[in-house]
Design a protein around this motif. Structure first.
Motif, PDB file in Angstrom:
ATOM      1  N   GLU A 235       0.935  -1.338  -0.083  1.00  0.00           N
ATOM      2  CA  GLU A 235       0.031   0.099   0.014  1.00  0.00           C
ATOM      3  C   GLU A 235       0.910   1.188  -0.141  1.00  0.00           C
ATOM      4  O   GLU A 235       1.861   1.330   0.812  1.00  0.00           O
ATOM      5  CB  GLU A 235      -1.032  -0.054   1.283  1.00  0.00           C
ATOM      6  CG  GLU A 235      -2.213   1.101   1.005  1.00  0.00           C
ATOM      7  CD  GLU A 235      -3.078   0.556   0.080  1.00  0.00           C
ATOM      8  OE1 GLU A 235      -3.380   1.509  -0.653  1.00  0.00           O
ATOM      9  OE2 GLU A 235      -3.383  -0.666  -0.011  1.00  0.00           O
TER      10      GLU A 235
ATOM     11  N   ASP B  85       0.564   4.420   0.924  1.00  0.00           N
ATOM     12  CA  ASP B  85       0.702   5.256   1.969  1.00  0.00           C
ATOM     13  C   ASP B  85       1.845   4.847   3.152  1.00  0.00           C
ATOM     14  O   ASP B  85       2.268   5.776   3.871  1.00  0.00           O
ATOM     15  CB  ASP B  85      -0.960   5.478   2.773  1.00  0.00           C
ATOM     16  CG  ASP B  85      -1.391   4.335   3.307  1.00  0.00           C
ATOM     17  OD1 ASP B  85      -0.644   2.992   3.078  1.00  0.00           O
ATOM     18  OD2 ASP B  85      -2.247   4.384   4.002  1.00  0.00           O
TER      19      ASP B  85
ATOM     20  N   THR C 158      -4.609   3.637  -1.786  1.00  0.00           N
ATOM     21  CA  THR C 158      -4.150   5.186  -1.550  1.00  0.00           C
ATOM     22  C   THR C 158      -3.248   5.735  -2.510  1.00  0.00           C
ATOM     23  O   THR C 158      -2.908   6.968  -2.507  1.00  0.00           O
ATOM     24  CB  THR C 158      -3.300   4.988  -0.264  1.00  0.00           C
ATOM     25  OG1 THR C 158      -2.308   3.899  -0.370  1.00  0.00           O
ATOM     26  CG2 THR C 158      -3.804   4.794   1.048  1.00  0.00           C
TER      27      THR C 158
ATOM     28  N   HIS D 143      -5.597   8.524  -3.701  1.00  0.00           N
ATOM     29  CA  HIS D 143      -5.572   9.488  -2.891  1.00  0.00           C
ATOM     30  C   HIS D 143      -4.365  10.327  -2.707  1.00  0.00           C
ATOM     31  O   HIS D 143      -4.147  10.920  -1.534  1.00  0.00           O
ATOM     32  CB  HIS D 143      -6.074   8.963  -1.176  1.00  0.00           C
ATOM     33  CG  HIS D 143      -7.306   7.863  -1.192  1.00  0.00           C
ATOM     34  ND1 HIS D 143      -7.345   6.963  -0.186  1.00  0.00           N
ATOM     35  CD2 HIS D 143      -8.185   7.946  -1.979  1.00  0.00           C
ATOM     36  CE1 HIS D 143      -8.587   6.481  -0.631  1.00  0.00           C
ATOM     37  NE2 HIS D 143      -8.917   6.969  -1.445  1.00  0.00           N
ATOM     38  N   THR D 144      -3.480  10.023  -3.464  1.00  0.00           N
ATOM     39  CA  THR D 144      -2.144  10.856  -3.521  1.00  0.00           C
ATOM     40  C   THR D 144      -2.126  12.033  -4.337  1.00  0.00           C
ATOM     41  O   THR D 144      -2.508  11.893  -5.390  1.00  0.00           O
ATOM     42  CB  THR D 144      -1.178   9.718  -3.823  1.00  0.00           C
ATOM     43  OG1 THR D 144      -1.192   8.592  -2.846  1.00  0.00           O
ATOM     44  CG2 THR D 144       0.168  10.129  -3.729  1.00  0.00           C
TER      45      THR D 144
ATOM     46  N   THR E 155       0.933  12.410   5.419  1.00  0.00           N
ATOM     47  CA  THR E 155      -0.418  11.556   5.228  1.00  0.00           C
ATOM     48  C   THR E 155      -1.358  11.861   6.517  1.00  0.00           C
ATOM     49  O   THR E 155      -0.773  12.252   7.464  1.00  0.00           O
ATOM     50  CB  THR E 155      -0.057  10.020   5.630  1.00  0.00           C
ATOM     51  OG1 THR E 155       0.820   9.936   6.685  1.00  0.00           O
ATOM     52  CG2 THR E 155       0.693   9.366   4.511  1.00  0.00           C
TER      53      THR E 155
ATOM     54  N   GLU F 187      -6.186   2.794   6.114  1.00  0.00           N
ATOM     55  CA  GLU F 187      -5.475   3.386   4.986  1.00  0.00           C
ATOM     56  C   GLU F 187      -5.651   5.017   5.050  1.00  0.00           C
ATOM     57  O   GLU F 187      -6.578   5.379   5.513  1.00  0.00           O
ATOM     58  CB  GLU F 187      -6.022   2.971   3.659  1.00  0.00           C
ATOM     59  CG  GLU F 187      -5.855   1.379   3.246  1.00  0.00           C
ATOM     60  CD  GLU F 187      -6.744   0.915   2.117  1.00  0.00           C
ATOM     61  OE1 GLU F 187      -7.471   1.615   1.550  1.00  0.00           O
ATOM     62  OE2 GLU F 187      -6.419  -0.190   1.774  1.00  0.00           O
TER      63      GLU F 187
ATOM     64  N   THR G 114      -6.474   8.571   4.135  1.00  0.00           N
ATOM     65  CA  THR G 114      -7.452   9.483   3.250  1.00  0.00           C
ATOM     66  C   THR G 114      -6.966  10.187   2.536  1.00  0.00           C
ATOM     67  O   THR G 114      -7.400  10.683   1.426  1.00  0.00           O
ATOM     68  CB  THR G 114      -8.474  10.079   4.293  1.00  0.00           C
ATOM     69  OG1 THR G 114      -8.005  10.967   5.042  1.00  0.00           O
ATOM     70  CG2 THR G 114      -9.411   9.120   4.872  1.00  0.00           C
TER      71      THR G 114
ATOM     72  N   VAL H 265      -2.656  11.499   0.893  1.00  0.00           N
ATOM     73  CA  VAL H 265      -1.359  11.321   0.791  1.00  0.00           C
ATOM     74  C   VAL H 265      -0.818  12.275  -0.029  1.00  0.00           C
ATOM     75  O   VAL H 265      -1.058  12.560  -1.249  1.00  0.00           O
ATOM     76  CB  VAL H 265      -0.886  10.018   0.498  1.00  0.00           C
ATOM     77  CG1 VAL H 265       0.678   9.898   0.797  1.00  0.00           C
ATOM     78  CG2 VAL H 265      -1.483   8.810   1.198  1.00  0.00           C
TER      79      VAL H 265
END
Length: 208
Positions: free
Chosen positions: A50, A52, A90, A93-94, A105, A118, A120, A122
């Motif tokens: 993952e 993040d 993620t 979400h980056t 993060t 995870e 939300t 990044v």
């Protein structure tokens, strides 16, 4: 098929185990595989991480020796280091910002059900992707790029930073290779007012 209550299941398996333990069974394991044994690809053991928490694994200013040694031990067993994919939920979400060192993060609260939730959000900079250089030599890598918000600028900035990371002298000297850029994670779940997967799939019945 008979239905077993939980207690009945426990008693059933307890009887089976007790019956098996009553026998003395000898098993012989050969020291090496038979000549006609099927061969598997050395990359069969690979990892998806993952995004993040990537630097928790790789390290920041220096490599994470535990993670590196684990990958190198697998290399010694299989003949090549595991392929590594960094992405997951993620990656979508980056965001990218040039001034960020490694990553910033935002995590939701930890709970007993989700002790490692995870992120939300990044935000990463060049140094985040540059930690790819800490992987074992000759590792093949896939990096995920954000498509969840349909922000082309973010995707381009992340892609440029990833390419820059693989052009670093340390990365090139180690023979670490970028195999793929994964543009968005699990596209079939990306449906927002800004973006719908149907917009990039031709109307040939592939999308219902």
């Amino acid at each position: 098929m008979p239905y077993f209550l939980p207690v009945q299941k426990f008693l059933f398996f307890a009887v089976i185990v007790s019956r098996i333990s009553a026998f003395n069974v000898s098993i012989s394991i050969p020291p090496r595989a038979a000549i006609n044994a099927p061969r598997v690809l050395p990359s069969l053991i690979s990892l998806s991480i993952e995004l993040d928490r990537w630097t928790d694994w790789a390290g920041t200013t220096s490599r994470n020796e535990f993670f590196f040694n684990t990958l190198d031990n697998l290399r010694q067993l299989t003949g090549q280091p595991p392929n590594i994919r960094i992405g997951g939920n993620t990656e979508d979400h980056t965001n990218f910002h040039q001034d960020v060192e490694f990553s910033e993060t935002i995590f939701p609260p930890f709970t007993p059900v989700a002790p490692y939730p995870e992120a939300t959000n990044v935000t990463v900079g060049d140094s985040f992707y540059a930690t790819t250089r800490f992987l074992p030599p000759n590792t093949h890598v896939t990096w995920g790029v954000n498509l969840g918000l349909y922000n082309i600028t973010t995707a381009v900035l992340e892609t440029a930073s990833i390419i820059k990371a693989f052009a670093l002298p340390e990365t090139k000297k180690a023979g670490i290779i970028l195999d793929y850029l994964e543009i968005g994670n699990e596209l079939i779940f990306i449906r927002t007012t800004a973006f719908d997967l149907a917009h990039i799939i031709s109307p040939s019945g592939l999308m219902s």
